[in-house]
Design a protein around this motif. Structure first.
Motif, PDB file in Angstrom:
ATOM      1  N   GLN A 312       0.779  -1.177   0.018  1.00  0.00           N
ATOM      2  CA  GLN A 312       0.022  -0.037   0.084  1.00  0.00           C
ATOM      3  C   GLN A 312       0.938   1.323  -0.042  1.00  0.00           C
ATOM      4  O   GLN A 312       0.646   2.262  -0.838  1.00  0.00           O
ATOM      5  CB  GLN A 312      -0.993   0.124   1.172  1.00  0.00           C
ATOM      6  N   ASP A 316       0.759   4.076  -3.049  1.00  0.00           N
ATOM      7  CA  ASP A 316       0.556   5.530  -2.398  1.00  0.00           C
ATOM      8  C   ASP A 316       2.067   6.268  -3.262  1.00  0.00           C
ATOM      9  O   ASP A 316       1.775   7.635  -3.491  1.00  0.00           O
ATOM     10  CB  ASP A 316       0.760   5.635  -1.015  1.00  0.00           C
ATOM     11  N   PRO A 322      -5.612   5.525  -9.602  1.00  0.00           N
ATOM     12  CA  PRO A 322      -6.537   4.026  -9.709  1.00  0.00           C
ATOM     13  C   PRO A 322      -6.311   3.285 -11.039  1.00  0.00           C
ATOM     14  O   PRO A 322      -6.023   2.166 -10.939  1.00  0.00           O
ATOM     15  CB  PRO A 322      -7.707   4.395  -9.248  1.00  0.00           C
ATOM     16  N   TRP A 323      -6.599   3.930 -12.406  1.00  0.00           N
ATOM     17  CA  TRP A 323      -6.479   3.178 -13.267  1.00  0.00           C
ATOM     18  C   TRP A 323      -4.893   2.857 -13.741  1.00  0.00           C
ATOM     19  O   TRP A 323      -4.797   1.701 -14.377  1.00  0.00           O
ATOM     20  CB  TRP A 323      -7.080   4.143 -14.337  1.00  0.00           C
ATOM     21  N   LEU A 326      -4.301  -0.153 -11.802  1.00  0.00           N
ATOM     22  CA  LEU A 326      -4.899  -1.294 -12.156  1.00  0.00           C
ATOM     23  C   LEU A 326      -4.399  -1.941 -13.281  1.00  0.00           C
ATOM     24  O   LEU A 326      -4.100  -3.054 -13.438  1.00  0.00           O
ATOM     25  CB  LEU A 326      -6.271  -1.080 -12.645  1.00  0.00           C
ATOM     26  N   MET A 357      -7.205  -3.066  -4.632  1.00  0.00           N
ATOM     27  CA  MET A 357      -8.271  -2.444  -5.816  1.00  0.00           C
ATOM     28  C   MET A 357      -9.536  -2.029  -5.122  1.00  0.00           C
ATOM     29  O   MET A 357     -10.196  -1.050  -5.513  1.00  0.00           O
ATOM     30  CB  MET A 357      -8.380  -3.657  -6.792  1.00  0.00           C
ATOM     31  N   LEU A 360      -9.121   1.276  -3.826  1.00  0.00           N
ATOM     32  CA  LEU A 360      -9.284   2.552  -4.789  1.00  0.00           C
ATOM     33  C   LEU A 360     -10.556   2.621  -5.396  1.00  0.00           C
ATOM     34  O   LEU A 360     -10.766   3.531  -6.108  1.00  0.00           O
ATOM     35  CB  LEU A 360      -8.285   2.150  -5.898  1.00  0.00           C
ATOM     36  N   PHE A 362     -12.766   0.416  -6.682  1.00  0.00           N
ATOM     37  CA  PHE A 362     -12.967  -0.735  -7.702  1.00  0.00           C
ATOM     38  C   PHE A 362     -13.972  -1.860  -7.340  1.00  0.00           C
ATOM     39  O   PHE A 362     -13.520  -2.164  -6.157  1.00  0.00           O
ATOM     40  CB  PHE A 362     -11.818  -1.376  -8.563  1.00  0.00           C
TER      41      PHE A 362
END
Length: 439
Positions: A312, A316, A322-323, A326, A357, A360, A362
């Motif tokens: 994590q 950060d 996020p994307w 991913l 995920m 974030l 999702f």
């Protein structure tokens, strides 16, 4: 921050590269690093993990689905399906290839076992396609891609393993993968048909007189015998889950019982058949459960030594968004899937990345389906391509490995398109579980 938990992975991958079996490599890594972190308390950590795996009743579905697939294989269902599909598609350009994909969809929905479909289908389809001079690349791509649909067509053993690891309902995953799996199968069919219309020599249409004519009534009779019983079993398994009448484990038991009935119906039942199916089920289940237990121990040590917190913090600090993150996770899954078997990739990555995920924003079901599509893509992608190595063992030398590589490329492109569709339209995964299961 201490990078200690990340040092587990270089050791793990080194052992895998020198040929140590996956389960033993995971267990050795977990033991070495676990002793360094927990000292003698490590034994209590391992006992807890053994208890967790042994008491997880959802995992009983793995054994039941494997047994279902073994019994259906013994019942000769694949041969009957191939013959039935061939009757309807033989007058269409690329008819043998189209029939192969259709058979793979039904057979994958009947067995739930990855890898088995490709070998069984290949033994039937390769001689037929070579007889009618199909393009070797199209033949190889069709069988590899169709055989890999066991990942994305429910019921899928990989989903039964993935659900508890991701802390997601197995039922939600099984229902959520229906539309993406059908879209993928539909794209395969559309590509084969379009290519064989544009390039008839790739998949020659069987002309009148090349095979005996069969009346419509006889076609319907053969199709009903080959197709209706397994479809009824598939609908019983998936329908009981979708309607909320049974848990995945109960539905798997229903499928296992249905597979025995189908074997009796097709006149293939004997104590010898049951014994061989049970023996094969025992071997496959023992392999899966051993890897699962070792992976659970490895994951427990990684989490207990601060691995999730470290991951994590690295997330950060990366500022990918996020994307972007991913995309990185899916790329790592793709790379790992090119070298490791699916269960190892799931065991290593799903417990590590699913909480991140979800944090974030999702949806975990949507993320797991994306992960499945990526694993299936890596299963087809050269140069490692496990699907090609399966096929290599059952095809004659005249079909070269280079032709196989070229043949799977269009199907890989269709997988990428499906991945993009599911990413852009999450409701392709989420709508059906919401309507049926109200998750």
């Amino acid at each position: 921050m201490s990078l200690f938990p990340l040092y587990m992975f270089p050791l793990l991958f080194t052992m895998l590269l020198i040929g140590v079996p996956v389960a033993f490599a995971m267990l050795a890594t977990a033991t070495i690093f676990g002793y360094m972190v927990f000292d003698q308390a490590l034994i209590h950590q391992f006992i807890e993990k053994i208890s967790d795996v042994a008491s997880n009743y959802v995992l009983a579905a793995v054994t039941l689905f494997v047994f279902m697939g073994c019994m259906l294989e013994r019942a000769g269902i694949a041969k009957r399906l191939f013959e039935a599909m061939h009757l309807w598609t033989r007058r269409v350009p690329g008819g043998l290839a189209l029939g192969t994909i259709l058979m793979c969809i039904v057979f994958a929905a009947s067995t739930g076992v990855i890898g088995a479909t490709e070998v069984v289908v290949g033994l039937l389809a390769v001689p037929a396609m070579m007889k009618y001079k199909y393009d070797n690349g199209l033949m190889a791509g069709t069988i590899c891609a169709g055989g890999s649909l066991g990942t994305m067509i429910p019921p899928s053993v990989v989903v039964v393993i993935m659900g508890p690891l991701a802390d997601v309902s197995v039922g939600d995953l099984l229902v959520g993968m229906i539309f993406p799996g059908l879209i993928l199968g539909g794209m395969y069919i559309a590509y084969i048909l379009a290519r064989c219309i544009i390039q008839p020599s790739a998949g020659p249409m069987i002309r009148a007189g090349e095979e005996p004519e069969v009346s419509l009534g006889e076609k319907l009779r053969i199709t009903a015998i080959a197709l209706v019983p397994p479809l009824l079993m598939v609908f019983a398994v998936l329908g009981s889950i979708m309607l909320g009448l049974a848990s995945p484990t109960e539905a798997a038991a229903l499928g296992a019982g249905g597979s025995v009935l189908l074997t009796i119906l097709y006149g293939q039942f004997s104590l010898g058949v049951v014994y061989q199916a049970l023996l094969k089920t025992l071997r496959i289940t023992a392999m899966i459960m051993t890897i699962l237990l070792a992976g659970s121990m490895l994951t427990g040590i990684f989490i207990g030594s601060g691995g999730v917190m470290l991951t994590q913090e690295l997330v950060d600090a990366s500022n990918l968004g996020p994307w972007g993150l991913l995309a990185v996770v899916l790329l790592l899954a793709f790379i790992a899937g090119s070298f490791l078997d699916w269960i190892s990739v799931v065991l290593i990555m799903i417990p590590m990345f699913t909480p991140i995920m979800v944090g974030l924003g999702f949806n975990p079901v949507w993320f797991c389906i994306l992960f499945l599509i990526v694993i299936q893509t890596s299963y087809l992608t050269p140069p490692m391509a496990p699907a090609i190595f399966y096929l290599r063992g059952i095809t004659p030398p005249s079909v070269t490995t280079v032709q196989m590589y070229k043949g799977v490329l269009p199907f890989i492109a269709l997988q990428v398109v499906t991945l993009g569709l599911v990413m852009y339209f999450p409701n392709l995964v989420l709508w059906l579980p919401e309507q049926l299961l109200g998750f």
